[in-house]
Design an enzyme around this catalytic site. Sequence first.
Site, PDB file in Angstrom:
ATOM      1  N   ARG A  30       0.785  -1.235   0.000  1.00  0.00           N
ATOM      2  CA  ARG A  30       0.000   0.000   0.000  1.00  0.00           C
ATOM      3  C   ARG A  30       0.815   1.281   0.000  1.00  0.00           C
ATOM      4  NH1 ARG A  30      -5.952  -0.113   2.736  1.00  0.00           N
ATOM      5  NH2 ARG A  30      -6.925  -1.046   0.919  1.00  0.00           N
ATOM      6  N   ARG A  39       7.322  -5.111  -5.963  1.00  0.00           N
ATOM      7  CA  ARG A  39       6.123  -5.504  -6.700  1.00  0.00           C
ATOM      8  C   ARG A  39       6.298  -5.334  -8.213  1.00  0.00           C
ATOM      9  NH1 ARG A  39       1.929  -5.866  -8.912  1.00  0.00           N
ATOM     10  NH2 ARG A  39      -0.202  -5.444  -8.199  1.00  0.00           N
ATOM     11  N   ASP A  76      -3.184 -12.324   1.831  1.00  0.00           N
ATOM     12  CA  ASP A  76      -4.492 -11.702   1.654  1.00  0.00           C
ATOM     13  C   ASP A  76      -5.555 -12.631   2.222  1.00  0.00           C
ATOM     14  OD1 ASP A  76      -5.490  -9.173  -0.096  1.00  0.00           O
ATOM     15  OD2 ASP A  76      -7.048 -10.708   0.027  1.00  0.00           O
ATOM     16  N   TYR A 153     -17.367 -12.345  -0.504  1.00  0.00           N
ATOM     17  CA  TYR A 153     -16.589 -12.303  -1.753  1.00  0.00           C
ATOM     18  C   TYR A 153     -16.897 -13.502  -2.651  1.00  0.00           C
ATOM     19  CZ  TYR A 153     -13.761  -8.288  -0.389  1.00  0.00           C
ATOM     20  OH  TYR A 153     -13.350  -7.026  -0.053  1.00  0.00           O
TER      21      TYR A 153
HETATM   22  C1  LIG Z   1     -11.124  -7.007   2.575  1.00  0.00           C
HETATM   23  C2  LIG Z   1      -9.672  -7.427   2.585  1.00  0.00           C
HETATM   24  C3  LIG Z   1      -8.905  -7.853   1.461  1.00  0.00           C
HETATM   25  N1  LIG Z   1      -7.642  -8.159   1.925  1.00  0.00           N
HETATM   26  C4  LIG Z   1      -7.566  -7.935   3.284  1.00  0.00           C
HETATM   27  C5  LIG Z   1      -8.834  -7.511   3.730  1.00  0.00           C
HETATM   28  C6  LIG Z   1      -9.225  -7.260   5.188  1.00  0.00           C
HETATM   29  C7  LIG Z   1      -8.754  -5.948   5.686  1.00  0.00           C
HETATM   30  C8  LIG Z   1      -9.513  -4.763   5.145  1.00  0.00           C
HETATM   31  O1  LIG Z   1     -10.724  -4.679   5.386  1.00  0.00           O
HETATM   32  O2  LIG Z   1      -8.854  -3.904   4.538  1.00  0.00           O
HETATM   33  C9  LIG Z   1      -6.419  -8.157   4.171  1.00  0.00           C
HETATM   34  C10 LIG Z   1      -5.039  -7.918   3.694  1.00  0.00           C
HETATM   35  N2  LIG Z   1      -4.588  -7.694   2.411  1.00  0.00           N
HETATM   36  C11 LIG Z   1      -3.228  -7.517   2.414  1.00  0.00           C
HETATM   37  C12 LIG Z   1      -2.782  -7.677   3.744  1.00  0.00           C
HETATM   38  C13 LIG Z   1      -1.299  -7.699   4.044  1.00  0.00           C
HETATM   39  C14 LIG Z   1      -0.763  -7.400   5.322  1.00  0.00           C
HETATM   40  C15 LIG Z   1      -0.974  -5.989   5.822  1.00  0.00           C
HETATM   41  O3  LIG Z   1      -1.976  -5.756   6.517  1.00  0.00           O
HETATM   42  O4  LIG Z   1      -0.131  -5.127   5.619  1.00  0.00           O
HETATM   43  C16 LIG Z   1      -3.913  -7.891   4.556  1.00  0.00           C
HETATM   44  C17 LIG Z   1      -4.009  -8.073   6.063  1.00  0.00           C
HETATM   45  C18 LIG Z   1      -2.366  -7.243   1.248  1.00  0.00           C
HETATM   46  C19 LIG Z   1      -2.935  -6.637   0.036  1.00  0.00           C
HETATM   47  N3  LIG Z   1      -4.117  -6.962  -0.584  1.00  0.00           N
HETATM   48  C20 LIG Z   1      -4.272  -6.222  -1.722  1.00  0.00           C
HETATM   49  C21 LIG Z   1      -3.144  -5.369  -1.885  1.00  0.00           C
HETATM   50  C22 LIG Z   1      -2.882  -4.400  -3.042  1.00  0.00           C
HETATM   51  C23 LIG Z   1      -2.505  -5.198  -4.248  1.00  0.00           C
HETATM   52  C24 LIG Z   1      -1.261  -4.763  -4.980  1.00  0.00           C
HETATM   53  O5  LIG Z   1      -0.153  -4.631  -4.434  1.00  0.00           O
HETATM   54  O6  LIG Z   1      -1.438  -4.649  -6.181  1.00  0.00           O
HETATM   55  C25 LIG Z   1      -2.303  -5.619  -0.777  1.00  0.00           C
HETATM   56  C26 LIG Z   1      -0.964  -5.002  -0.498  1.00  0.00           C
HETATM   57  C27 LIG Z   1      -5.408  -6.326  -2.651  1.00  0.00           C
HETATM   58  C28 LIG Z   1      -6.764  -6.446  -2.102  1.00  0.00           C
HETATM   59  N4  LIG Z   1      -7.212  -7.422  -1.236  1.00  0.00           N
HETATM   60  C29 LIG Z   1      -8.547  -7.192  -0.912  1.00  0.00           C
HETATM   61  C30 LIG Z   1      -8.949  -6.051  -1.647  1.00  0.00           C
HETATM   62  C31 LIG Z   1     -10.334  -5.437  -1.569  1.00  0.00           C
HETATM   63  C32 LIG Z   1      -7.858  -5.604  -2.415  1.00  0.00           C
HETATM   64  C33 LIG Z   1      -7.794  -4.470  -3.407  1.00  0.00           C
HETATM   65  C34 LIG Z   1      -7.598  -3.129  -2.868  1.00  0.00           C
HETATM   66  C35 LIG Z   1      -6.664  -2.985  -1.645  1.00  0.00           C
HETATM   67  O7  LIG Z   1      -7.168  -3.164  -0.555  1.00  0.00           O
HETATM   68  O8  LIG Z   1      -5.484  -2.668  -1.776  1.00  0.00           O
HETATM   69  C36 LIG Z   1      -9.349  -8.003   0.042  1.00  0.00           C
END
Ligand SMILES: Cc1c2[nH]c(c1CCC(=O)O)Cc1[nH]c(c(CCC(=O)O)c1C)Cc1[nH]c(c(CCC(=O)O)c1C)Cc1[nH]c(c(C)c1CCC(=O)O)C2
Length: 343
Positions: A30, A39, A76, A153
Site C-alpha cells: 500500500r 512488486r 491476503d 466475496y
Molecule cells: C477485505 C480485505 C482484502 N484483503 C484484506 C482484507 C481485510 C482488511 C480490510 O478490510 O482492509 C487483508 C489484507 N490484504 C493484504 C494484507 C497484508 C498485510 C498488511 O496488513 O499489511 C492484509 C491483512 C495485502 C494486500 N491486498 C491487496 C493489496 C494491493 C494489491 C497490490 O499490491 O497490487 C495488498 C498489499 C489487494 C486487495 N485485497 C482485498 C482487496 C479489496 C484488495 C484491493 C484493494 C486494496 O485493498 O489494496 C481483500
Amino acid sequence: MQLKNDLFLRAALGQPTERTPVWLMRQAGRILPEYRAVRERLSGFKELVETPDLAAEVTIQPVDLLDVDAAIIFSDILVVPEAMGVTYEMVEKRGPLFPNTVQTAADVENVRVADPYEHLNYVLEAIKVTKRELNGRVPLIGFAGAPWTIFAYMVEGSGSKTFSKARKMLYTEPELSHKLLQKITATTIAYLKAQVVAGADLIQIFDSWAGILPPAHYKEFSYRYISEICNALPEVPVTVFAKGAFFSMQDFTQLNCQVIGLDWNMDVKEARQIFGDSKTLQGNLDPCALYNSFDGVKKETIKMLDAFGKGRHIANLGHGVYPDTDPEKVKCFIQTVKEYSQK
Ligand SMILES: Cc1c2[nH]c(c1CCC(=O)O)Cc1[nH]c(c(CCC(=O)O)c1C)Cc1[nH]c(c(CCC(=O)O)c1C)Cc1[nH]c(c(C)c1CCC(=O)O)C2
C-alpha cells in the site's frame, strides 16, 4: 525464540507495558515505495503472495522503515477461497475479481474444505522465513478473513458497496448459506492453527463487511462462526476486528479472544464501558487523519490516546492505511504514540 520487543503481546494479554504498542492495519504494501519496487519486478500481486522469500521481505519492510511494534504476514484474506477452489484475480487498480462465484447447492457442494498444508503451504513457508529473519525483533501477526466476509466475496464475486447478492442468499437460502459458512469456518480453523504452528504469535480475524448486516443476521451468520474460531485457538491471543459492528459489541464481551479492534466510527469511551478491562482495545484513528499537517496528525493522535487512557490499548488506525498516505505522516503517528504514551 525470546522476543526482544514483546510490548504488543503483553498489551494483548492485559499485562503492564512501559508504553502503548503501535502498528497499522495494511502496513505491508500500500504505502511504501520500497514495496512498490519489489512488486514492479513481478507479474502481479499473486506472485508476491505466493513467493515466501519475497512475502517475508515486504512483511519486514514496515518494521525496518516505520519502526512498528508488530509485523503482519504479507498475504491476503482471499487466499482462503482460492484454496477452497474458488479462485480470484487481482485486477490492477480495481481489486479482486472471482471469475466463478458460488450460487447454487451444486456450487456449495463443489467447494472443498482445504487442507492448509496442501493448498496454503506458501503462506506457512512465508511465516517460517519471516520468523527466522525477524529474529525476535517484534511479534508476527497471522490472519484470516471472518467466514462472513469470505462468504461475501465468494458469492458476490468482487468488492461491492452493498454485497446484495451475498445478503440475498442469507434470506433466500439460509441453510445453504450455513453449509458454505461451515466449510469456510473449518478451512479457516485448520489454516489458522497451521499459522500458529508455523510461528504466528497472535491471530487477527478481519470481518471487513460486518457492518452491512442487520444485527440478527450478524449474530446468526457471522458472530457464531467467529466464536467457533476463537474457541479453536487457545494457543495464542486473538484479535477480532469487525468493521461497523457496533451493534454486536455487547455480544463480543463473550468471545474467547483477548483483543477487540475498533474502527473510527466507534466511540472509545462507550467501548471501554462495555468491555471494562476484560479485553484489550485496538485502534482507532480515522485513516484520513493522516492527510492532516504534521501538527494535525500529532493532535489527533494524542486525542485518540487520551480517549483510550492508559493500559489495555494497542494503537492503530480504525481500518487499513489508505494507499496515498505519505509515509512520513505514518511515521509521525507512530512516533507520537511512542513519545506521548511513555510519559
Ligand atoms: C477485505 C480485505 C482484502 N484483503 C484484506 C482484507 C481485510 C482488511 C480490510 O478490510 O482492509 C487483508 C489484507 N490484504 C493484504 C494484507 C497484508 C498485510 C498488511 O496488513 O499489511 C492484509 C491483512 C495485502 C494486500 N491486498 C491487496 C493489496 C494491493 C494489491 C497490490 O499490491 O497490487 C495488498 C498489499 C489487494 C486487495 N485485497 C482485498 C482487496 C479489496 C484488495 C484491493 C484493494 C486494496 O485493498 O489494496 C481483500
